[in-house]
Design a protein around this motif. Structure first.
Motif, PDB file in Angstrom:
ATOM      1  N   LEU A 140       0.835  -1.196   0.000  1.00 25.29           N
ATOM      2  CA  LEU A 140       0.000   0.000   0.000  1.00 25.29           C
ATOM      3  C   LEU A 140       0.872   1.249   0.000  1.00 25.29           C
ATOM      4  O   LEU A 140       1.675   1.464   0.903  1.00 25.29           O
ATOM      5  CB  LEU A 140      -0.913  -0.008   1.229  1.00 25.29           C
ATOM      6  CG  LEU A 140      -1.773   1.229   1.469  1.00 25.29           C
ATOM      7  CD1 LEU A 140      -2.787   1.415   0.335  1.00 25.29           C
ATOM      8  CD2 LEU A 140      -2.491   1.129   2.807  1.00 25.29           C
ATOM      9  N   CYS A 146      -2.175   0.292  -4.557  1.00 22.22           N
ATOM     10  CA  CYS A 146      -1.433  -0.912  -4.183  1.00 22.22           C
ATOM     11  C   CYS A 146      -0.796  -1.571  -5.397  1.00 22.22           C
ATOM     12  O   CYS A 146      -1.364  -1.570  -6.493  1.00 22.22           O
ATOM     13  CB  CYS A 146      -2.374  -1.921  -3.517  1.00 22.22           C
ATOM     14  SG  CYS A 146      -3.183  -1.294  -2.021  1.00 22.22           S
ATOM     15  N   LYS A 197      -6.934   0.100  -2.799  1.00 20.25           N
ATOM     16  CA  LYS A 197      -7.073  -0.778  -1.636  1.00 20.25           C
ATOM     17  C   LYS A 197      -8.498  -1.297  -1.493  1.00 20.25           C
ATOM     18  O   LYS A 197      -8.722  -2.451  -1.107  1.00 20.25           O
ATOM     19  CB  LYS A 197      -6.656  -0.024  -0.371  1.00 20.25           C
ATOM     20  CG  LYS A 197      -6.740  -0.863   0.896  1.00 20.25           C
ATOM     21  CD  LYS A 197      -6.408  -0.042   2.129  1.00 20.25           C
ATOM     22  CE  LYS A 197      -6.559  -0.884   3.394  1.00 20.25           C
ATOM     23  NZ  LYS A 197      -6.304  -0.086   4.630  1.00 20.25           N
ATOM     24  N   VAL A 205      -2.856  -6.992   2.373  1.00 20.20           N
ATOM     25  CA  VAL A 205      -2.347  -5.669   1.999  1.00 20.20           C
ATOM     26  C   VAL A 205      -1.457  -5.164   3.128  1.00 20.20           C
ATOM     27  O   VAL A 205      -1.870  -5.140   4.294  1.00 20.20           O
ATOM     28  CB  VAL A 205      -3.503  -4.676   1.746  1.00 20.20           C
ATOM     29  CG1 VAL A 205      -2.950  -3.295   1.404  1.00 20.20           C
ATOM     30  CG2 VAL A 205      -4.402  -5.178   0.625  1.00 20.20           C
TER      31      VAL A 205
END
Length: 218
Positions: A140, A146, A197, A205
């Protein structure tokens, strides 16, 4: 027909697989959609990869003409698309997220006297735009954007990856502030597209700055 769902996607940029059951509608009850999703997911889960670029999808729904013409309960073609896309997206799917779908064609054909309905799904993609599922995570960065990374990468390579992307972000932002066109500014970024995200439900993540600190302190 589902032999394309193996270790790597075909080099010619096309995957075809069969869903040997009736589709569900966007308006179907939750339980019915859940059962359908589990069935489709069991097919695409055999793929050891995820397509990571934009794709084009063709859906052929093989169903008897009598059902389509003579029953008010027959689904509309446009309503069967979303449940199918949801079923092939995510960590156990073949797409990271359904926002990769650039275009979709969906139509039905008569199966005459064949006993069972089915869906034939064709996915067209750029051959080298895919990710191995094994060890896949997403880093991230700012803006909730991302990028994929793999836990089995050497830590020094992960550090280089993060540093390079951060420098690319800085250049892109500086270029945009100076009035450079978005498409020119983004030339400093990697070819791999980013994912927001909010599109990565089910994936791991990790904040890029936290991963970088972890590497530097190890």
């Amino acid at each position: 027909m589902n032999e394309h769902l193996g270790k790597e996607p075909p080099e010619y940029g096309e995957i075809v697989f069969e869903v040997a059951r009736s589709p569900v509608s966007l308006q179907s009850k939750s339980e019915k959609k859940r059962i359908f999703k589990e069935f489709v997911s069991s097919i695409v889960a055999n793929a050891e990869f995820l397509l990571s670029g934009d794709v084009k999808i063709i859906v052929e729904w093989r169903v008897m003409e009598q059902h389509r013409y003579e029953h008010s309960s027959a689904y509309d073609v446009d309503n069967i698309i979303k449940p199918l896309l949801d079923s092939i997206s995510g960590p156990k799917g073949i797409l990271v997220d359904d926002n990769q779908v650039q275009s979709i064609e969906c139509y039905w054909t008569d199966i005459y006297h064949e006993p069972d309905e089915r869906l034939i799904v064709t996915i067209k993609y750029v051959p080298d735009e895919w990710l191995p599922k094994d060890g896949l995570e997403f880093l991230l960065f700012e803006g909730n954007l991302c990028l994929p990374i793999w836990v089995n990468m050497k830590t020094e390579h992960q550090k280089i990856f993060i540093d390079c992307y951060n420098r690319g972000i800085d250049f892109k932002n500086s270029a945009l502030e100076s009035g450079i066109d978005y498409y020119q500014a983004k030339l400093a970024m990697p070819i791999q597209r980013v994912f927001h995200k909010g599109r990565l439900e089910g994936f791991k993540v990790v904040r890029a700055d936290e991963r970088l600190a972890q590497i530097e302190n190890s």
